[in-house]
Write a protein that holds these residues in place. Structure first.
Motif, mmCIF file in Angstrom:
data_model
loop_
_atom_site.group_PDB
_atom_site.id
_atom_site.type_symbol
_atom_site.label_atom_id
_atom_site.label_comp_id
_atom_site.label_asym_id
_atom_site.label_seq_id
_atom_site.Cartn_x
_atom_site.Cartn_y
_atom_site.Cartn_z
ATOM 1 N N UNK A 261 -9.696 1.587 10.029
ATOM 2 C CA UNK A 261 -10.705 0.536 10.024
ATOM 3 C C UNK A 261 -10.000 -0.772 10.758
ATOM 4 N N UNK A 262 -10.853 -1.645 11.696
ATOM 5 C CA UNK A 262 -10.313 -2.635 12.138
ATOM 6 C C UNK A 262 -9.769 -3.602 11.702
ATOM 7 N N UNK A 263 -10.066 -4.005 10.258
ATOM 8 C CA UNK A 263 -9.754 -5.182 9.542
ATOM 9 C C UNK A 263 -8.827 -4.843 8.432
ATOM 10 N N UNK A 264 -8.412 -3.827 8.627
ATOM 11 C CA UNK A 264 -7.174 -3.331 7.667
ATOM 12 C C UNK A 264 -5.891 -4.020 7.990
ATOM 13 N N UNK A 265 -5.088 -3.960 6.966
ATOM 14 C CA UNK A 265 -3.733 -4.623 7.234
ATOM 15 C C UNK A 265 -2.935 -3.937 8.085
ATOM 16 N N UNK A 266 -2.787 -2.492 7.994
ATOM 17 C CA UNK A 266 -2.221 -1.666 9.015
ATOM 18 C C UNK A 266 -2.489 -1.774 10.349
ATOM 19 N N UNK B 84 -1.422 -5.062 11.800
ATOM 20 C CA UNK B 84 0.129 -4.573 12.105
ATOM 21 C C UNK B 84 0.110 -4.227 13.377
ATOM 22 N N UNK B 85 -0.524 -2.891 13.769
ATOM 23 C CA UNK B 85 -0.499 -2.089 14.943
ATOM 24 C C UNK B 85 -1.009 -2.980 15.970
ATOM 25 N N UNK C 25 -2.027 5.962 18.928
ATOM 26 C CA UNK C 25 -2.789 7.224 18.423
ATOM 27 C C UNK C 25 -3.394 7.025 17.122
ATOM 28 N N UNK C 26 -2.494 6.137 16.206
ATOM 29 C CA UNK C 26 -3.263 5.620 15.024
ATOM 30 C C UNK C 26 -4.160 4.770 14.833
ATOM 31 N N UNK D 140 0.779 -1.268 0.118
ATOM 32 C CA UNK D 140 0.118 0.002 -0.021
ATOM 33 C C UNK D 140 0.776 1.153 0.064
ATOM 34 N N UNK D 141 2.234 1.170 0.271
ATOM 35 C CA UNK D 141 3.045 2.302 0.423
ATOM 36 C C UNK D 141 2.523 3.254 1.277
ATOM 37 N N UNK D 142 2.122 2.793 2.633
ATOM 38 C CA UNK D 142 1.645 3.820 3.502
ATOM 39 C C UNK D 142 2.724 4.281 4.378
ATOM 40 N N UNK D 143 2.437 5.827 4.243
ATOM 41 C CA UNK D 143 3.582 6.531 5.088
ATOM 42 C C UNK D 143 3.632 5.991 6.484
ATOM 43 N N UNK D 144 2.636 5.663 7.118
ATOM 44 C CA UNK D 144 2.799 5.283 8.587
ATOM 45 C C UNK D 144 3.525 4.159 8.727
#
Length: 519
Positions: free
Chosen positions: A400-405, A408-409, A394-395, A343-347
């Motif tokens: 959304x609770x089911x997202x891959x990020x 991981x968190x 914080x993030x 996803x190239x997520x910045x976070x």
């Protein structure tokens, strides 16, 4: 199933809910597809420099700004700040070949040694010497053992003859050295038995694969006691690394392999100069549940460094605090790497960069005492990890609770106590790479051999791979080590109560003492 127009709800709220659900499902499918593409075509490296370089190659606008990829995020990357310790010299043979290798001289004389002017005899005034690395391919030979008989001509009794030497395989046609060669070729260099049969056939010796399998099984039988001693020694350590990997075993009744498991138990105190030498022992089991690992670690108490697999958590709960889990920071980071790749997520990139700083500190303090490492971690790494936890907390509420990020968190936050145990104990590593590296030989052997022929074969695999790979950890020649160990055990020169002398680290120390005494 396709949605029919007449099945669409007329209520705007219900329609909005359906669209959002479909959008979430599509996002999950896009991530799954991208993950699959990365698995098949992408690079497997988790280094941040590699990840960002791949992204920059597509973002042509960034190339004009002179963007520079950041330093690597792996634990084997160079430290961000210059270290006071001298850099370890690369182990290369540039300009000189190893001195311990035998030299075979080849003298090239001129065609004539007479002076072309006066025809007088030329005198040697010097020489040029160059060296190249040469090899003599493995040579099969027949080792004949002759036992002369002696008797007295004046007496009828008293025939004297040397006793038969004990053999690894009684009445067999193979020496201990050849059996060791077969074992080391399979479990150290991942050469399946059928390929070794083909190599022997190329030299005119035609054997069946089952014959070599019998040799391997017999060697494992002789070495089982030494293997069990090595496993007990590892499990007696107060800090043990543990991991598991699938091992297919052929099941004739099902006509397909049955998936069993290899569990790896490892120890290594070299990063902080502790007493435990590097060693690994593999244990074959039918499954990968709590029952299997509990049976292997009966009576263990201390720190178990593992990944986040549920069986380890259940094991720790059942032992009432006797086992403390140290989780692997590399596993937590890997989940953010996967998110960043897809996803190239910045976070996700921010988290990887924060962990990169922690690994840079670890690279600087590796080799220091446990007290020094703990002091550095408390002074420098503790603040970094606290800031990371604050950012994760914080993030996670914004996703959304089911997202891959979010997954991981949540993984990192749910395992935070075990992930930060290294901040409270200088002996603990930040990850379980010690045992991860020890699983690679099993994966390589499994890739080449595909499966084990039987449960007995898998147990032999575990025994021999444990001894051979521990010898490799100590930079020993596994062929020389295994041949000597087998000869000592078979001949009875080393008794059962002396088996500790044959453990790889003790065997190496004894060889070094002998070499120093001779010198």
């Amino acid at each position: 199933m396709a949605i029919r127009p007449d099945a669409l709800p007329t209520d705007p709220a219900a329609l909005t809910e359906m669209v959002l659900a479909l959008d979430v499902e599509n996002e999950k499918l896009r991530v799954a597809m991208q993950t699959l593409k990365e698995m098949i075509f992408g690079k497997r490296s988790e280094r941040l420099a590699t990840l960002v370089a791949e992204q920059l190659a597509l973002e042509l606008d960034d190339l004009e700004t002179g963007a520079t990829p950041p330093a690597a995020a792996n634990d084997d990357a160079a430290a961000a700040k210059p270290s006071d310790k001298p850099r370890k010299k690369a182990r290369r043979n540039i300009g000189a070949l190893p001195k311990h290798l035998p030299r075979c001289e080849q003298v090239l004389e001129p065609e004539a040694t007479a002076c072309p002017c006066c025809q007088g005899q030329l005198h040697k005034i010097g020489e040029d010497v160059s060296e190249v690395l040469d090899i003599i391919p493995a040579i099969l030979r027949v080792l004949r053992t002759i036992r002369p008989k002696y008797a007295c001509r004046g007496c009828t009794d008293g025939v004297v003859q040397a006793k038969v030497l004990p053999r690894l395989i009684e009445s067999g046609m193979v020496s201990t050295a050849l059996v060791s060669h077969v074992v080391v070729s399979k479990f150290a260099w991942y050469l399946p038995l059928y390929r070794q049969v083909q190599i022997l056939a190329g030299q005119g010796v035609h054997l069946d694969r089952s014959t070599l399998a019998g040799w391997v099984k017999r060697a494992a039988w002789w070495l089982k006691s030494l293997y069990e001693l090595q496993l007990r020694t590892i499990q007696a350590s107060p800090r043990v690394f543990c991991d598991e990997t699938p091992m297919p075993v052929l099941d004739p009744g099902r006509h397909r392999p049955r998936i069993c498991q290899f569990w790896a138990h490892a120890m290594d105190d070299r990063p902080w100069g502790g007493p435990a030498p590097p060693a690994v022992a593999y244990v074959f089991a039918d499954g990968r549940g709590t029952k299997e690992i509990a049976a292997q670690l009966t009576g263990f108490s201390g720190i178990l460094q593992v990944d986040g697999y549920a069986a380890y958590k259940a094991l720790a709960r059942d032992h009432g605090g006797a086992i403390q889990l140290a989780f692997c920071l590399a596993h937590a980071r890997r989940k953010f790497v996967e998110v960043f790749k897809t996803t190239q997520s910045p976070f996700a990139r921010e988290v990887i960069e924060r962990l990169q700083a922690v690994y840079a500190i670890e690279a600087e303090i590796r080799g220091n005492s446990a007290e020094q490492r703990l002091a550095s971690r408390r002074t420098r790494s503790a603040a970094l990890m606290a800031a990371l936890k604050a950012r994760l907390t914080e993030m996670v509420g914004q996703l959304f609770s089911q997202s891959k990020l979010a997954e991981a968190i949540n993984y990192a936050l749910n395992h935070w106590d075990g992930l930060t145990l290294f901040l409270r104990d200088g002996r603990v590593e930040v990850d379980s790479n010690t045992v991860e590296r020890s699983m690679r030989p099993i994966a390589m052997g499994r890739r080449n051999s595909l499966f084990s022929g039987s449960e007995g074969g898998a147990e032999s695999w575990a025994i021999l791979a444990s001894l051979v790979n521990t010898a490799k950890l100590h930079e020993l020649d596994p062929q020389a080590y295994l041949t000597d160990v087998l000869e000592r055990i078979v001949s009875g020169r080393t008794k059962s109560h002396q088996l500790y002398e044959l453990l790889a680290w003790n065997w190496k120390a004894a060889r070094q003492r002998t070499a120093q005494a001779v010198a």
